[in-house]
Every structure is written in C-alpha cells, then in structure tokens.
Design an enzyme around this catalytic site. Sequence first.
Site, PDB file in Angstrom:
ATOM      1  N   GLY A 215      23.896 -34.134  -8.766  1.00 14.81           N
ATOM      2  CA  GLY A 215      23.378 -33.342  -9.926  1.00 14.81           C
ATOM      3  C   GLY A 215      22.140 -32.487  -9.159  1.00 14.81           C
TER       4      GLY A 215
ATOM      5  CB  ALA B 189      18.905 -33.444  -5.796  1.00 17.58           C
ATOM      6  CG  ASP B 190      20.128 -39.254  -9.165  1.00 17.78           C
ATOM      7  OD1 ASP B 190      19.027 -39.910  -8.678  1.00 17.78           O
ATOM      8  OD2 ASP B 190      21.230 -39.651  -9.382  1.00 17.78           O
ATOM      9  CB  THR B 191      23.491 -38.316  -4.652  1.00 18.44           C
ATOM     10  OG1 THR B 191      22.874 -37.013  -4.203  1.00 18.44           O
ATOM     11  CG2 THR B 191      24.669 -38.353  -4.020  1.00 18.44           C
TER      12      THR B 191
ATOM     13  CE  LYS C   9      15.416 -38.541  -9.206  1.00 24.11           C
ATOM     14  NZ  LYS C   9      16.502 -38.666  -7.996  1.00 24.11           N
TER      15      LYS C   9
END
Length: 201
Positions: A108, A71-73, A50
């Site tokens: 992340g 960001a990624d969750t 991203k």
Amino acid sequence: MHIILASASPRRRDLLTQIGLEYEVMPSAAEEKPAKILPEDIVQELALQKAEDIYRQRCGQEKGEFVVIGADTVVAYEGEIMGKPKDEEDACRMLGLLQGKVHQVYTGVAFCGKGRTGQRFHAVFYEKTDVSMYPMNKDEIAAYVGTKEPMDKAGAYGIQGRCAAHIEKINGDYNNVVGLPIGRLYQELKKYKSEHFSDTL
C-alpha cells in the site's frame, strides 16, 4: 515539490533514488494497529497512518508545498498475512509455508501533503504481485535464515537478495515485491502534482 519518505527501508530509498527523485527520509514511529481484515485494505490503512503521522509533525514547519509518502508491504498466503518475522523460528515457519507454493505480495502507498492552495490532501492505492517459489528443504531454509537477510522483510524473504535462488516466477510488478511499486508511484505523483502542486517532480 518537497518529498518526504516516511520509511526507514533502504530498499524503498534505493527505488526512489533509482528513478531520480530527490527526497528526505523521516521514518514514522506510529504504532501499527490495523482495523481492516483484507491484506489490500491493511496495507493501505497502515501506509496512510505512516504518511499522516509525518504530515502532522511537519505541516507546521513546511512553508511551501510538500508531500509525504507512506508505504506498507505484507505477504499473504491462504488467508494468513505475514509481516516481518518475530524471530528466526518464525522466519523458518513462514518460509516453510511459502516454499513450493504461490503467494501474494501487497504494498500500500499513501500520499499526504500540502499543495498550492495550502490545503491538505491525501490519496492511497495498492499493488498486488503473485510470487511462485521453488520447493526449499529444511536445510536450505535454515541456511537462508542464518544469513539474517529475512529478519526485516515481510514474509521472511528478499526477492532482490539471496532468496532470488528460490523464486520461480512472478506475475505483476517486481518492484512491488521489493517494497515499492515505483512505476505506479511515479505515475500517481505526476497526477497529483498537476492537481495540487506548482512545480515539477
């Protein structure tokens, strides 16, 4: 330093605003295709995808120093990695698995930017938080899913919303469960600012 958030998440925007950072929102539309297997690797891989997507779009336009935050969750329970539910049935399934148990939330975070030398740099990290949920019966799950709150959230729940009634305890960073480990992010930004940028946060 110009900060660009490559996410449409209102929760991530709120956390950046909460600590006083000024930033621009430009969500990434990059297709998420993780090649990794472990949740901590997946969230870092997707966060970097991203950030790099928006960096590529903006690197020719930005004349000065800038950094993109991606960001990624995900939620993980006994080997199953849970992103956002596909529909209400999927949300009920996820909550049925998580209720009364302990699961993990991984976020992340990636930085991709252009510093004082004009050279590109990137960095990634992740945070993990253990979350314990009280048991929920089928009626409680159905009522919560009926609020539509779970539909845009990893693991089909929001710890900062109505699901707070079903959270027993956490071990780790609360904000990580919300969607962004903001304290760690700020400390990492300070470190990279001193290495790559001329101005302050």
